[in-house]
Design a protein around this motif. Structure first.
Motif, PDB file in Angstrom:
ATOM      1  N   PHE A 248       5.538 -11.170 -10.589  1.00  0.00           N
ATOM      2  CA  PHE A 248       4.446 -12.141 -10.458  1.00  0.00           C
ATOM      3  C   PHE A 248       3.592 -11.827  -9.235  1.00  0.00           C
ATOM      4  O   PHE A 248       2.356 -11.807  -9.309  1.00  0.00           O
ATOM      5  CB  PHE A 248       5.032 -13.552 -10.356  1.00  0.00           C
ATOM      6  N   LEU A 249       4.223 -11.569  -8.110  1.00  0.00           N
ATOM      7  CA  LEU A 249       3.482 -11.340  -6.870  1.00  0.00           C
ATOM      8  C   LEU A 249       2.755 -10.004  -6.870  1.00  0.00           C
ATOM      9  O   LEU A 249       1.638  -9.893  -6.355  1.00  0.00           O
ATOM     10  CB  LEU A 249       4.435 -11.430  -5.678  1.00  0.00           C
ATOM     11  N   VAL A 250       3.380  -8.993  -7.446  1.00  0.00           N
ATOM     12  CA  VAL A 250       2.733  -7.680  -7.497  1.00  0.00           C
ATOM     13  C   VAL A 250       1.437  -7.743  -8.306  1.00  0.00           C
ATOM     14  O   VAL A 250       0.446  -7.086  -7.977  1.00  0.00           O
ATOM     15  CB  VAL A 250       3.706  -6.636  -8.098  1.00  0.00           C
ATOM     16  N   LYS A 251       1.432  -8.570  -9.345  1.00  0.00           N
ATOM     17  CA  LYS A 251       0.231  -8.688 -10.184  1.00  0.00           C
ATOM     18  C   LYS A 251      -0.873  -9.485  -9.496  1.00  0.00           C
ATOM     19  O   LYS A 251      -2.044  -9.357  -9.848  1.00  0.00           O
ATOM     20  CB  LYS A 251       0.605  -9.346 -11.515  1.00  0.00           C
ATOM     21  N   ASP A 252      -0.499 -10.330  -8.538  1.00  0.00           N
ATOM     22  CA  ASP A 252      -1.498 -11.095  -7.777  1.00  0.00           C
ATOM     23  C   ASP A 252      -1.528 -10.549  -6.355  1.00  0.00           C
ATOM     24  O   ASP A 252      -1.022 -11.142  -5.412  1.00  0.00           O
ATOM     25  CB  ASP A 252      -1.145 -12.583  -7.787  1.00  0.00           C
TER      26      ASP A 252
ATOM     27  N   CYS B 239      -0.215 -12.153  -2.702  1.00  0.00           N
ATOM     28  CA  CYS B 239       0.992 -11.535  -2.177  1.00  0.00           C
ATOM     29  C   CYS B 239       0.759 -11.040  -0.750  1.00  0.00           C
ATOM     30  O   CYS B 239       1.589 -11.247   0.143  1.00  0.00           O
ATOM     31  CB  CYS B 239       1.417 -10.379  -3.074  1.00  0.00           C
ATOM     32  N   LEU B 240      -0.377 -10.410  -0.507  1.00  0.00           N
ATOM     33  CA  LEU B 240      -0.707  -9.929   0.836  1.00  0.00           C
ATOM     34  C   LEU B 240      -0.803 -11.092   1.817  1.00  0.00           C
ATOM     35  O   LEU B 240      -0.368 -10.986   2.972  1.00  0.00           O
ATOM     36  CB  LEU B 240      -2.028  -9.163   0.796  1.00  0.00           C
TER      37      LEU B 240
ATOM     38  N   MET C 257       9.284  -9.920   4.331  1.00  0.00           N
ATOM     39  CA  MET C 257       9.312 -10.095   2.884  1.00  0.00           C
ATOM     40  C   MET C 257       9.111  -8.768   2.136  1.00  0.00           C
ATOM     41  O   MET C 257       9.530  -8.625   0.985  1.00  0.00           O
ATOM     42  CB  MET C 257       8.219 -11.090   2.475  1.00  0.00           C
ATOM     43  N   VAL C 258       8.500  -7.797   2.784  1.00  0.00           N
ATOM     44  CA  VAL C 258       8.178  -6.550   2.085  1.00  0.00           C
ATOM     45  C   VAL C 258       9.421  -5.819   1.593  1.00  0.00           C
ATOM     46  O   VAL C 258       9.352  -5.021   0.652  1.00  0.00           O
ATOM     47  CB  VAL C 258       7.335  -5.591   2.956  1.00  0.00           C
ATOM     48  N   LYS C 259      10.565  -6.089   2.211  1.00  0.00           N
ATOM     49  CA  LYS C 259      11.787  -5.386   1.809  1.00  0.00           C
ATOM     50  C   LYS C 259      12.151  -5.643   0.355  1.00  0.00           C
ATOM     51  O   LYS C 259      12.855  -4.836  -0.265  1.00  0.00           O
ATOM     52  CB  LYS C 259      12.948  -5.779   2.708  1.00  0.00           C
ATOM     53  N   TYR C 260      11.690  -6.763  -0.200  1.00  0.00           N
ATOM     54  CA  TYR C 260      12.029  -7.097  -1.578  1.00  0.00           C
ATOM     55  C   TYR C 260      11.184  -6.331  -2.605  1.00  0.00           C
ATOM     56  O   TYR C 260      11.405  -6.464  -3.808  1.00  0.00           O
ATOM     57  CB  TYR C 260      11.882  -8.604  -1.804  1.00  0.00           C
ATOM     58  N   PHE C 261      10.223  -5.538  -2.134  1.00  0.00           N
ATOM     59  CA  PHE C 261       9.377  -4.757  -3.040  1.00  0.00           C
ATOM     60  C   PHE C 261       9.756  -3.279  -3.012  1.00  0.00           C
ATOM     61  O   PHE C 261       8.935  -2.414  -3.278  1.00  0.00           O
ATOM     62  CB  PHE C 261       7.905  -4.934  -2.652  1.00  0.00           C
ATOM     63  N   ASN C 262      11.009  -3.007  -2.716  1.00  0.00           N
ATOM     64  CA  ASN C 262      11.449  -1.629  -2.497  1.00  0.00           C
ATOM     65  C   ASN C 262      11.331  -0.740  -3.730  1.00  0.00           C
ATOM     66  O   ASN C 262      11.280   0.476  -3.618  1.00  0.00           O
ATOM     67  CB  ASN C 262      12.899  -1.616  -1.995  1.00  0.00           C
ATOM     68  N   ASN C 263      11.279  -1.342  -4.922  1.00  0.00           N
ATOM     69  CA  ASN C 263      11.157  -0.507  -6.131  1.00  0.00           C
ATOM     70  C   ASN C 263       9.736  -0.511  -6.687  1.00  0.00           C
ATOM     71  O   ASN C 263       9.504  -0.079  -7.811  1.00  0.00           O
ATOM     72  CB  ASN C 263      12.141  -0.983  -7.199  1.00  0.00           C
ATOM     73  N   LYS C 264       8.784  -0.984  -5.906  1.00  0.00           N
ATOM     74  CA  LYS C 264       7.386  -1.021  -6.335  1.00  0.00           C
ATOM     75  C   LYS C 264       6.591  -0.012  -5.505  1.00  0.00           C
ATOM     76  O   LYS C 264       5.858  -0.358  -4.587  1.00  0.00           O
ATOM     77  CB  LYS C 264       6.817  -2.435  -6.175  1.00  0.00           C
ATOM     78  N   GLU C 265       6.733   1.257  -5.854  1.00  0.00           N
ATOM     79  CA  GLU C 265       6.164   2.329  -5.037  1.00  0.00           C
ATOM     80  C   GLU C 265       4.639   2.272  -4.957  1.00  0.00           C
ATOM     81  O   GLU C 265       4.063   2.471  -3.887  1.00  0.00           O
ATOM     82  CB  GLU C 265       6.613   3.689  -5.602  1.00  0.00           C
ATOM     83  N   THR C 266       3.995   2.004  -6.080  1.00  0.00           N
ATOM     84  CA  THR C 266       2.530   1.940  -6.074  1.00  0.00           C
ATOM     85  C   THR C 266       2.046   0.778  -5.231  1.00  0.00           C
ATOM     86  O   THR C 266       1.078   0.905  -4.457  1.00  0.00           O
ATOM     87  CB  THR C 266       1.998   1.799  -7.515  1.00  0.00           C
ATOM     88  N   PHE C 267       2.700  -0.356  -5.363  1.00  0.00           N
ATOM     89  CA  PHE C 267       2.336  -1.531  -4.569  1.00  0.00           C
ATOM     90  C   PHE C 267       2.479  -1.233  -3.079  1.00  0.00           C
ATOM     91  O   PHE C 267       1.597  -1.573  -2.281  1.00  0.00           O
ATOM     92  CB  PHE C 267       3.225  -2.710  -4.957  1.00  0.00           C
ATOM     93  N   ILE C 268       3.576  -0.600  -2.690  1.00  0.00           N
ATOM     94  CA  ILE C 268       3.810  -0.292  -1.283  1.00  0.00           C
ATOM     95  C   ILE C 268       2.742   0.658  -0.746  1.00  0.00           C
ATOM     96  O   ILE C 268       2.207   0.465   0.350  1.00  0.00           O
ATOM     97  CB  ILE C 268       5.215   0.316  -1.087  1.00  0.00           C
ATOM     98  N   ARG C 269       2.410   1.689  -1.520  1.00  0.00           N
ATOM     99  CA  ARG C 269       1.389   2.631  -1.049  1.00  0.00           C
ATOM    100  C   ARG C 269       0.032   1.943  -0.906  1.00  0.00           C
ATOM    101  O   ARG C 269      -0.681   2.158   0.073  1.00  0.00           O
ATOM    102  CB  ARG C 269       1.294   3.833  -1.997  1.00  0.00           C
TER     103      ARG C 269
END
Length: 434
Positions: free
Chosen positions: A235-239, A243-244, A253-265
């Motif tokens: 949900f947050l990655v899409k918004d 999210c930012l 909170m960013v640690k919970y997005f560890n498998n979202k490589e595109t989002f992190i970059r």
């Protein structure tokens, strides 16, 4: 000594009448009067349900007149208990959005209550009392007029109403009710409602985009069971924008997005731009979210885009945001952040040849000198920056203030300059104390 159910009751808003009944139940339980304990607990549960109906707007499919008559009947001491049982068991015109399994569980405990009240032959002991308490803890939030989602949302609104709840009150007890109150299929709708509420609460300040307690609420959502966790991350990655906003108020909170490589970059390459975004960047490094192959690229980008008051121990901004602590420094050292900065700023002499770059990183230059000391490379680059035809004036002023207040470092700078046969900038020689 408090038992777990007592501790749970402390965090609940259940009304004086129901609370008194539960306290009687606990006294009986501790005295091994288990029939009385179960009887009082059931009456406490029934009382909560009664009060929720009385204090609620009409349920779906109920007209105002019909609803008012129902509430009037619930105020009748001779009718209310039996009426609550009928309401919960009513499938044709339900007030509560509960499953058939939950109705059957309720019927089981209603029958055990009857065993106690009418001295039937079935044995009742402490496991029955403890089992009913677990039933209450697991399911109380589901017994809400028109469904559990509205109840949780209202609990959250009440939590953020300063007239009702002190600002330092923890929100975890409300968040922990979500898996018991909101079906997985309804969770996305709940998140949408919660996002709208969150945006309506945020501060107008440029640096406090959203109240820290709102961000803390979203942070606690990540601690729910995995199926809720996955839905939240998606949900947050899409918004991205929302999210930012909350990540900036709760960078860990960013640690919970560890498998979202595109989002992190995208986060470090595109989104980080504000004075306090170094906090987010360091959290990315702390949790190894930027691949090692991209670290140098990320450092170069951050040096080019972010200003550095985060590194200024005397900055007014630190009163609000904090600055580099020892753990941050260890992370930056370990990842090669300072090595890369030295390579670009001093060995590559970018502070001398890039006006904007030098000004942007002025506090980081001072921080580097403080932490690692002067050497020939630093002194050479600083002298060139101060004597260039178009010196970075913000960096010049920062260096002037620093050396004026650090005479030993200034003397060392002049000593190294003379050793290298470099002309000492007039700005520095003029700062020597008489």
């Amino acid at each position: 000594m408090r038992i777990k159910f007592e501790e749970w009751l402390i965090d609940q808003e259940i009304g004086i009448g129901a609370n008194d009944l539960f306290e009687e139940s606990i006294i009986c339980y501790k005295a091994s009067a288990y029939r009385a304990a179960l009887l009082f607990s059931f009456l406490g549960f029934q009382t909560i349900i009664k009060q929720r109906i009385i204090n609620s707007k009409p349920a779906n499919d109920y007209q105002d007149g019909e609803w008012n008559q129902l509430k009037k009947d619930l105020l009748n001491d001779d009718k209310w208990d039996k009426l609550i049982i009928e309401i919960i068991q009513n499938k044709k015109k339900p007030i509560f959005n509960i499953t058939e399994d939950l109705r059957e569980q309720y019927s089981f405990w209603k029958n055990r209550r009857n065993d106690c009240a009418h001295a039937k032959g079935n044995a009742v002991s402490y496991p029955h009392v403890e089992g009913f308490w677990l039933f209450i803890q697991s399911n109380l939030a589901k017994f809400v007029v028109n469904g559990g989602m509205k109840f949780i949302l209202q609990e959250i609104r009440n939590h953020f109403d300063p007239a009702r709840t002190p600002a330092e009150t923890a929100i975890e007890p409300i968040i922990k009710q979500i898996p018991f109150s909101i079906d997985k299929v309804d969770y996305k709708e709940f998140l949408l409602e919660l996002k709208d509420f969150s945006l309506a609460q945020h501060s107008k300040s440029a640096y406090l985009m959203i109240d820290k307690n709102i961000a803390e609420m979203w942070y606690q959502l990540f601690k729910l069971p995995e199926n809720y966790f996955v839905e939240l991350v998606d949900f947050l990655v899409k918004d991205h924008s929302f999210c930012l906003t909350i990540i900036r108020r709760k960078p860990e909170m960013v640690k919970y997005f560890n498998n979202k490589e595109t989002f992190i970059r995208m986060l470090w390459k595109k989104d980080l731009s504000r004075l306090d975004d170094y906090k987010v960047f360091i959290e990315l490094l702390r949790h190894n979210l930027i691949p090692e192959s991209q670290l140098n690229e990320s450092f170069e980008h951050i040096f080019s885009i972010l200003e550095t008051p985060f590194f200024d121990e005397d900055s007014w901004w630190l009163v609000m945001s904090g600055g580099v602590n020892d753990l941050d420094k260890m992370v930056l050292l370990d990842k090669g952040f300072f090595t890369k900065f030295n390579e670009i700023a001093f060995e590559g002499e970018k502070i001398a040849y890039n006006f904007n770059w030098g000004n942007r990183n002025k506090e980081l230059v001072i921080y580097y000198i403080n932490e690692f000391g002067l050497n020939e490379t630093l002194v050479t680059a600083i002298n060139k920056a101060l004597t260039s035809s178009n010196p970075p004036f913000k960096l010049r002023d920062e260096l002037s203030y620093f050396y004026k207040n650090n005479q030993q470092t200034l003397e060392l700078h002049i000593e190294i300059s003379e050793k290298l046969s470099l002309k000492v900038p007039k700005l520095l020689s003029g700062l020597l104390a008489e």
